[in-house]
Design a protein around this motif. Structure first.
Motif, PDB file in Angstrom:
ATOM      1  N   VAL A 184       1.099  -1.165  -0.067  1.00 43.30           N
ATOM      2  CA  VAL A 184       0.213   0.125  -0.184  1.00 43.30           C
ATOM      3  C   VAL A 184       0.501   0.879  -0.313  1.00 43.30           C
ATOM      4  CG1 VAL A 184      -1.997  -0.353   1.520  1.00 43.30           C
ATOM      5  CG2 VAL A 184      -0.068  -0.226   2.939  1.00 43.30           C
ATOM      6  N   ALA A 185       0.589   1.764  -0.580  1.00 41.02           N
ATOM      7  CA  ALA A 185       1.449   3.558  -0.633  1.00 41.02           C
ATOM      8  C   ALA A 185       0.201   4.715  -1.312  1.00 41.02           C
ATOM      9  CB  ALA A 185       2.280   3.660  -1.497  1.00 41.02           C
ATOM     10  N   TYR A 186       0.190   6.137  -0.471  1.00 41.04           N
ATOM     11  CA  TYR A 186      -0.723   6.895  -0.757  1.00 41.04           C
ATOM     12  C   TYR A 186       0.166   7.705  -1.859  1.00 41.04           C
ATOM     13  CZ  TYR A 186      -4.452   6.291   2.478  1.00 41.04           C
ATOM     14  OH  TYR A 186      -5.239   5.379   3.304  1.00 41.04           O
ATOM     15  N   ASP A 187      -0.263   8.615  -2.762  1.00 37.55           N
ATOM     16  CA  ASP A 187       0.012   9.760  -3.674  1.00 37.55           C
ATOM     17  C   ASP A 187       0.103  11.135  -2.461  1.00 37.55           C
ATOM     18  OD1 ASP A 187      -2.328  10.520  -4.056  1.00 37.55           O
ATOM     19  OD2 ASP A 187      -2.632   9.685  -5.851  1.00 37.55           O
ATOM     20  N   SER A 188      -0.257  11.784  -3.463  1.00 37.33           N
ATOM     21  CA  SER A 188      -0.005  13.313  -2.588  1.00 37.33           C
ATOM     22  C   SER A 188      -0.995  14.341  -2.407  1.00 37.33           C
ATOM     23  CB  SER A 188       1.004  14.264  -3.515  1.00 37.33           C
ATOM     24  OG  SER A 188       0.463  14.785  -4.901  1.00 37.33           O
ATOM     25  N   ASP A 189      -2.240  13.644  -3.348  1.00 40.95           N
ATOM     26  CA  ASP A 189      -3.451  13.667  -3.846  1.00 40.95           C
ATOM     27  C   ASP A 189      -4.155  12.478  -2.452  1.00 40.95           C
ATOM     28  OD1 ASP A 189      -3.412  15.752  -5.423  1.00 40.95           O
ATOM     29  OD2 ASP A 189      -3.732  14.005  -7.082  1.00 40.95           O
TER      30      ASP A 189
END
Length: 616
Positions: free
Chosen positions: A63-68
């Motif tokens: 899992v990983a988030y983007d800047s948005d």
């Protein structure tokens, strides 16, 4: 940083690297106060790869988030890369293939291309760059893939047909089953691939970080003011490397069942770290991780070595496994094969709950680190101090903080004992004990002078041992001539001057003097001659002469004293005695810390330093 350099120079004499976090006061709850509430972010639990609001997963792995704030998920069993939109809708952005006969797996493959035309083989770690590029550790294809904004999948580094270990330009570099990924702010991509922790810089050059973890499969980075701290999870547990420090300074914490070795540190009397699967950096000293042995989510603070259970139930082994599926407060929550983990935009955590086929969310926790200011010039000072506090500075070298948590530290125990003392309670105040690391005579004098000027503390306790003498009188070879009369006379003068200055400002002063292991019993330092890790002037014979000289120097100063040698000797001679020092660590055990706190509390009860004139 001069203070850290000074601390490291003394480290050789204690057989431990003094990596300092630091204290500001402390809460009784421990070095972590962590009560996370677990909820389900996405996934029905049904097996599949349906998109939409009621999405299905086969085995979410990374899992990983983007800047948005959008969440990317590698579904390792479905061979797909999914994205959870801000409204909770799940979309497949790359990968495809049909279910096999089991209904729980999609056969892996390899193909670049757009969207569902691309193929992966057990995608795992995932990271999102500042430009929106999604990087995927394509484990069984032995390469790192990249997905652009249009969903085009390319092979970023490595080759599915030529696994191995080769650095150089990313087009010709080779990887072996890459699993974990992490990015720093400069755009360097860190890859954990069984052969080492690799770094792909923005120019596309692949290098290997030297000697970081044994066969690593997980990596996380914290890019802070001091630089990039790298955490690695591998065959032997978790390792942390500070920015700008060599491998010899690594902090290593062993997994269950693995011998510690020369560079592994214990975990403050907690169980070993277990079977860490994936890592997420919380700050430069703290890493969260999923633990497969017990189906839990935990944190490790790498200065004290303390672990915290964020969610799930800690068990001794998988035979007591309490895995399952349940949302709620951390102790009541259940996971089944938790894998990927990442920091959420709100400071919480998100976990790929592989066995439950769901994405879980952990709310932010309130972390309390009582060792948060050890390097401060004047620890414990708040903007608006509580006037009802009776403030005690517990000053000394690494014995005041090393390998402990707050509830079992000398400071934490003393704070509770003072508050429980009826004579002290009658003052209407409550105790606040603050650990303060000062190694040598000059540092101790300087701190005492600041206490006189500020009158912030009501009492200063100095924890004194031969390590302070080494720090003061060591020569360029770090070998103190302990039998020279000069150090004893100077120490006596220091204690007299400090006591006189503090007393003039109505500040109490007490010295706690105690032996180091070799001044007590050979078994208390049994590891050092075996590992050849301890240098002159110490040998295995009890160093009673040096300890006697130290006691005499303190006695001549005429200051209030707590001499721990009699109590330690009595404990050592007991038929079924409990260790006072770690046999592979030069510092106190929890039992010895409790003895010190008991003796000091009794002495303070007799002295009643709180009965002197109140703080102006």
């Amino acid at each position: 940083m001069a203070f850290r350099d000074s601390a490291r120079s003394v480290a050789a004499a204690f057989g431990a690297a003094l990596l300092l976090a630091a204290p500001a006061g402390a809460a009784d709850e421990g070095a972590f106060r962590a009560v996370a509430v677990v909820s389900t972010l996405s996934g029905t639990g049904e097996a599949g790869f349906a998109d939409g609001k009621d999405a299905a997963f086969l085995m979410p792995t990374g899992v990983a988030y983007d800047s948005d704030g959008r969440l990317y998920v590698s579904d390792g069993a479905a061979q797909r890369i999914r994205r959870v939109e801000l409204d909770g809708t799940v979309r497949t952005i790359a990968g495809g293939g049909a279910l096999d006969a089991s209904g729980l797996w999609v056969r892996g493959g390899y193909a670049d291309g757009r969207g569902t035309a691309a193929r992966f083989d057990r995608p795992a770690g995932i990271a999102v760059g500042a430009d929106g590029t999604v990087y995927v550790a394509d484990t069984l294809n032995h390469c790192v893939r990249a997905i652009d904004a249009a969903g085009e999948v390319t092979t970023y580094a490595g080759s599915p047909s030529a696994p191995g270990h080769a650095d150089g330009p990313r087009a010709s570099a080779r990887f072996e089953e890459p699993t974990g990924l992490a990015l720093d702010r400069a755009g360097n991509l860190y890859v954990a691939d069984y052969s080492g922790i690799r770094v792909i810089d923005p120019a596309g050059t692949v290098t290997t970080l030297p000697a970081l973890a044994d066969r690593p499969y997980a990596v996380a980075v914290y890019d802070g003011p001091r630089g990039v701290t790298v955490f690695a999870g591998g065959l032997h547990g978790i390792v942390a490397r500070e920015p700008g420090h060599p491998p010899s300074d690594d902090r290593a914490f062993p997994r269950d069942g693995i011998g510690e070795g020369e560079r592994a540190h214990d975990t403050s009397a907690e169980e070993p770290v277990g079977e860490p699967a994936f890592l997420a950096a919380v700050d430069e000293n703290t890493v969260a991780y999923t633990e497969l042995r017990t189906d839990t989510v935990r944190e490790l603070e790498v200065i004290s070595g303390q672990t915290a259970l964020l969610a799930g139930v800690r068990t001794e082994s998988s035979s007591g496994d309490t895995g399952g599926y349940a949302d709620g407060p951390g102790p009541g929550a259940r996971f089944f094969a938790p894998l990927g983990i990442a920091r959420a935009p709100d400071g919480g955590l998100v976990v790929a709950d592989g066995g439950n086929r769901r994405i879980r969310r952990l709310s932010p926790v309130d972390r309390v680190d009582p060792w948060g200011a050890l390097e401060a010039a004047f620890p414990g000072v708040e903007e608006h101090p509580d006037p009802r506090e009776y403030r005690v500075a517990y000053v000394g070298n690494s014995y005041v903080y090393f390998v402990t948590d707050w509830p079992t530290s000398i400071e934490g125990l003393l704070q509770r004992k003072l508050d429980d003392d009826p004579a002290f309670a009658a003052t209407g105040k409550h105790a606040k004990v603050v650990p303060v690391v000062k190694l040598a005579d000059a540092e101790i004098r300087g701190f005492a002078a600041m206490c006189e000027q500020t009158r912030f503390y009501d009492l200063v306790v100095l924890n004194l041992n031969l390590g302070n003498v080494i720090a003061t009188f060591e020569n360029e070879h770090r070998a103190a001539d302990l039998r020279s009369p000069a150090w004893a006379a100077e120490l006596t003068a220091t204690l007299r001057d400090v006591e006189r200055g503090l007393r003039a400002q109505h500040i109490g002063f007490v010295v706690v003097v105690h032996p180091v292991p070799v001044a007590l019993a050979p078994a208390e330092a049994a590891w050092y001659p075996i590992a050849k890790a301890f240098a002159a002037p110490y040998a295995m014979e009890p160093d009673v002469d040096d300890m006697r000289t130290l006691e005499d120097a303190v006695a001549r100063a005429g200051v209030p004293t707590v001499d721990m040698l009699p109590a330690f000797r009595a404990a050592e001679r007991a038929a079924n005695h409990v260790p006072l020092f770690g046999t592979a660590d030069y510092h106190f055990t929890a039992y010895a810390r409790a003895l010190v706190a008991d003796e000091l509390a009794a002495r303070l009860h007799a002295l009643a330093p709180w009965s002197v004139s109140p703080r102006p």
